[in-house]
Design a protein around this motif. Structure first.
Motif, PDB file in Angstrom:
ATOM      1  N   TYR A  72       0.756  -1.455   0.335  1.00  0.00           N
ATOM      2  CA  TYR A  72      -0.343   0.091   0.236  1.00  0.00           C
ATOM      3  C   TYR A  72       0.863   0.880   0.580  1.00  0.00           C
ATOM      4  CZ  TYR A  72       1.121  -0.520   5.320  1.00  0.00           C
ATOM      5  OH  TYR A  72       1.613  -0.266   6.583  1.00  0.00           O
ATOM      6  N   LEU A  73       0.090   2.765  -0.383  1.00  0.00           N
ATOM      7  CA  LEU A  73       0.855   3.666  -0.459  1.00  0.00           C
ATOM      8  C   LEU A  73      -0.123   4.929   0.073  1.00  0.00           C
ATOM      9  CD1 LEU A  73       3.473   5.182  -1.281  1.00  0.00           C
ATOM     10  CD2 LEU A  73       3.204   5.083  -3.460  1.00  0.00           C
ATOM     11  N   ASP A  74      -0.264   5.759   1.021  1.00  0.00           N
ATOM     12  CA  ASP A  74      -0.716   6.570   0.934  1.00  0.00           C
ATOM     13  C   ASP A  74      -0.416   8.256   1.913  1.00  0.00           C
ATOM     14  OD1 ASP A  74      -3.277   7.664   2.301  1.00  0.00           O
ATOM     15  OD2 ASP A  74      -3.046   6.392   4.294  1.00  0.00           O
ATOM     16  N   ARG A  78       2.513   9.791  -8.767  1.00  0.00           N
ATOM     17  CA  ARG A  78       3.106   8.168  -7.928  1.00  0.00           C
ATOM     18  C   ARG A  78       3.564   8.925  -7.203  1.00  0.00           C
ATOM     19  NH1 ARG A  78       5.021   3.412 -11.973  1.00  0.00           N
ATOM     20  NH2 ARG A  78       6.242   5.293 -12.675  1.00  0.00           N
ATOM     21  N   ALA A  79       4.008   8.573  -5.991  1.00  0.00           N
ATOM     22  CA  ALA A  79       4.859   9.059  -4.959  1.00  0.00           C
ATOM     23  C   ALA A  79       5.904   8.677  -4.768  1.00  0.00           C
ATOM     24  CB  ALA A  79       4.329   8.738  -3.402  1.00  0.00           C
ATOM     25  N   VAL A  80       7.399   9.304  -5.498  1.00  0.00           N
ATOM     26  CA  VAL A  80       8.647   8.768  -5.297  1.00  0.00           C
ATOM     27  C   VAL A  80       9.783   8.669  -4.011  1.00  0.00           C
ATOM     28  CG1 VAL A  80       8.190   7.907  -7.561  1.00  0.00           C
ATOM     29  CG2 VAL A  80       9.435  10.028  -6.928  1.00  0.00           C
ATOM     30  N   MET A  81       9.647   9.511  -3.946  1.00  0.00           N
ATOM     31  CA  MET A  81      10.270   9.568  -2.746  1.00  0.00           C
ATOM     32  C   MET A  81       9.577  10.982  -1.233  1.00  0.00           C
ATOM     33  SD  MET A  81      13.659  13.053  -2.551  1.00  0.00           S
ATOM     34  CE  MET A  81      14.357  11.635  -4.198  1.00  0.00           C
ATOM     35  N   ALA A  82       9.781  10.513   0.041  1.00  0.00           N
ATOM     36  CA  ALA A  82       9.200  11.207   0.911  1.00  0.00           C
ATOM     37  C   ALA A  82      10.582  11.842   1.927  1.00  0.00           C
ATOM     38  CB  ALA A  82       8.048  10.338   1.773  1.00  0.00           C
ATOM     39  N   ALA A  83      10.682  12.893   2.145  1.00  0.00           N
ATOM     40  CA  ALA A  83      11.648  13.345   2.526  1.00  0.00           C
ATOM     41  C   ALA A  83      11.500  14.222   3.495  1.00  0.00           C
ATOM     42  CB  ALA A  83      12.639  13.864   1.259  1.00  0.00           C
ATOM     43  N   ARG A  84      12.750  14.520   4.760  1.00  0.00           N
ATOM     44  CA  ARG A  84      12.862  15.020   5.779  1.00  0.00           C
ATOM     45  C   ARG A  84      14.014  16.037   5.971  1.00  0.00           C
ATOM     46  NH1 ARG A  84       8.566  15.920   8.614  1.00  0.00           N
ATOM     47  NH2 ARG A  84       9.326  17.768  10.068  1.00  0.00           N
ATOM     48  N   GLN A  85      13.968  17.726   6.178  1.00  0.00           N
ATOM     49  CA  GLN A  85      15.577  17.970   6.174  1.00  0.00           C
ATOM     50  C   GLN A  85      15.093  19.312   6.831  1.00  0.00           C
ATOM     51  OE1 GLN A  85      16.032  21.007   2.671  1.00  0.00           O
ATOM     52  NE2 GLN A  85      17.952  19.756   1.954  1.00  0.00           N
ATOM     53  N   THR A  86      16.677  19.063   8.051  1.00  0.00           N
ATOM     54  CA  THR A  86      16.916  21.133   8.552  1.00  0.00           C
ATOM     55  C   THR A  86      17.669  21.483   8.415  1.00  0.00           C
ATOM     56  OG1 THR A  86      16.363  18.479  10.313  1.00  0.00           O
ATOM     57  CG2 THR A  86      18.240  21.090  11.304  1.00  0.00           C
ATOM     58  N   SER A 103       9.188   3.822  -4.557  1.00  0.00           N
ATOM     59  CA  SER A 103       9.251   3.066  -5.652  1.00  0.00           C
ATOM     60  C   SER A 103      10.462   2.640  -6.525  1.00  0.00           C
ATOM     61  CB  SER A 103       8.404   3.536  -6.675  1.00  0.00           C
ATOM     62  OG  SER A 103       8.223   3.021  -8.019  1.00  0.00           O
ATOM     63  N   ASP A 104      10.356   1.198  -6.857  1.00  0.00           N
ATOM     64  CA  ASP A 104      11.790   1.302  -7.765  1.00  0.00           C
ATOM     65  C   ASP A 104      11.504   1.212  -9.552  1.00  0.00           C
ATOM     66  OD1 ASP A 104      12.356  -0.302  -5.840  1.00  0.00           O
ATOM     67  OD2 ASP A 104      12.185  -2.778  -6.130  1.00  0.00           O
TER      68      ASP A 104
END
Length: 264
Positions: free
Chosen positions: A116-118, A251-259, A215-216
C-alpha cells in the motif's frame, strides 16, 4: 541552460583506488558550496560505481558538514551486505575537509503480503498552467540547470503566506543518465520552504536530509516531477521541513525530511 550538464558532470567523475574525484564547476554552486542535492547525488553515484549489483535504494541519510567546492573526493565504504540488504557509508571531501557524510540503505525486493502507499498526489494545475518559478533575480547559480513551475503555494520572501510550496520541477536537459541519481539531485532543487516567511533575502544552509524511496520504478516520461516542501517549524535559527516527490503520473517516489540553518 549553459555550463556543465549533469551528464557531463557525472562523466567527469574518475576513480582512483577506492575513491572517486570530480572538480565542481561554478555553475553547480549555491553560494560557496555545492547545494545539498548535488552532494547527495554524487555520494549515491559513487556508491553504485564502487559496488556491483546493489539492490534498489530504500533509504538514505545525508549530513552536510562543510563546504563542497573545488576538487571533491568521494569515498564509499561497504559497511555490510546480507542476502537482501546492503549498507554503504560515503564520505565526500572538499578542499576544506569533510563536506558531507552519507548512510545509504539498499534492499532487494522480497515477496510480501503488504502492498500500500498512502501519499496521494495533490490536485494542482498542470505544468502548462503553472507560472515560472526559477527565473527570478537572486536565485542560486545551480538553478540554471533546472526548470520550475509554481503549481501551488508561495515563493520566498512573501511572509503573509504559509511556508508551503508545490513546484513542477525537471532538469533543463533532455540527455540525462537513467536511474535515481538525477532524481536525487532534483529532489533538493527548491529553496527551503521557511524562506517564504522571510521578510527579506537571507542566507540558508541545509544541514541534514533524510529520504525514503517509495518505488523501484523511478521514471517520468515527460521529465517533470511534482515536488512539495512545507516548513513545519522554525525557531532559534533552524527550520524543519517535510518534502514529497511525485512523478508526472501522480505516483509518490520519495518522502523526505530536512533540517535547514536560517540566518534571519
Amino acid at each position: 541552460m549553459s555550463g556543465t550538464s549533469f551528464k557531463q558532470l557525472l562523466a567527469a567523475m574518475s576513480q582512483n583506488n577506492d575513491s572517486f574525484s570530480v572538480t565542481l564547476p561554478d555553475d553547480w554552486l549555491q553560494g560557496r558550496t555545492a547545494y545539498g542535492g548535488l552532494s547527495a547525488a554524487l555520494c549515491y553515484e559513487a556508491a553504485l560505481r564502487a559496488n556491483e549489483d546493489l539492490p534498489p535504494l530504500r533509504s538514505a541519510q545525508f549530513a552536510f558538514i562543510g563546504p563542497a567546492v573545488g576538487e571533491l573526493v568521494i569515498t564509499p565504504t561497504l559497511l555490510r551486505r546480507g542476502k537482501s540488504a546492503a549498507f554503504v557509508g560515503v564520505d565526500l571531501m572538499g578542499e576544506a575537509g569533510i563536506a558531507a557524510r552519507a548512510l545509504l540503505c539498499f534492499g532487494a525486493e522480497r515477496p510480501s503480503e503488504q502492498a500500500y502507499l498512502d501519499i496521494a498526489a495533490p490536485g494542482v494545475p498542470t505544468v502548462d498552467d503553472s507560472r515560472d518559478f526559477f527565473n527570478r533575480k537572486g536565485v542560486p547559480g545551480f538553478t540554471q540547470h533546472f526548470q520550475g513551475r509554481l503549481a501551488q503555494g508561495a515563493t520566498p520572501c512573501t511572509p503573509d503566506h504559509e511556508p508551503d510550496m508545490m513546484v513542477w520541477v525537471r532538469h533543463d536537459d533532455d540527455d540525462l543518465p537513467q536511474g535515481l541519481t538525477p532524481v536525487i539531485a532534483l529532489g533538493d532543487a527548491l529553496p527551503p520552504a521557511s524562506m517564504i516567511k522571510f521578510s527579506k533575502a537571507a542566507p540558508v544552509s541545509s544541514m541534514t536530509w533524510s529520504m525514503d524511496i517509495l518505488s523501484d520504478d523511478i521514471t517520468s516520461a515527460s521529465g517533470w516531477w511534482l515536488l512539495r516542501a512545507v516548513s513545519e517549524q522554525a525557531e532559534h535559527g533552524y527550520s524543519s521541513q517535510a518534502m514529497t516527490l511525485w512523478d508526472d503520473q501522480g505516483r509518490a517516489v520519495m518522502a523526505a525530511r530536512q533540517t535547514v540553518a536560517i540566518f534571519i
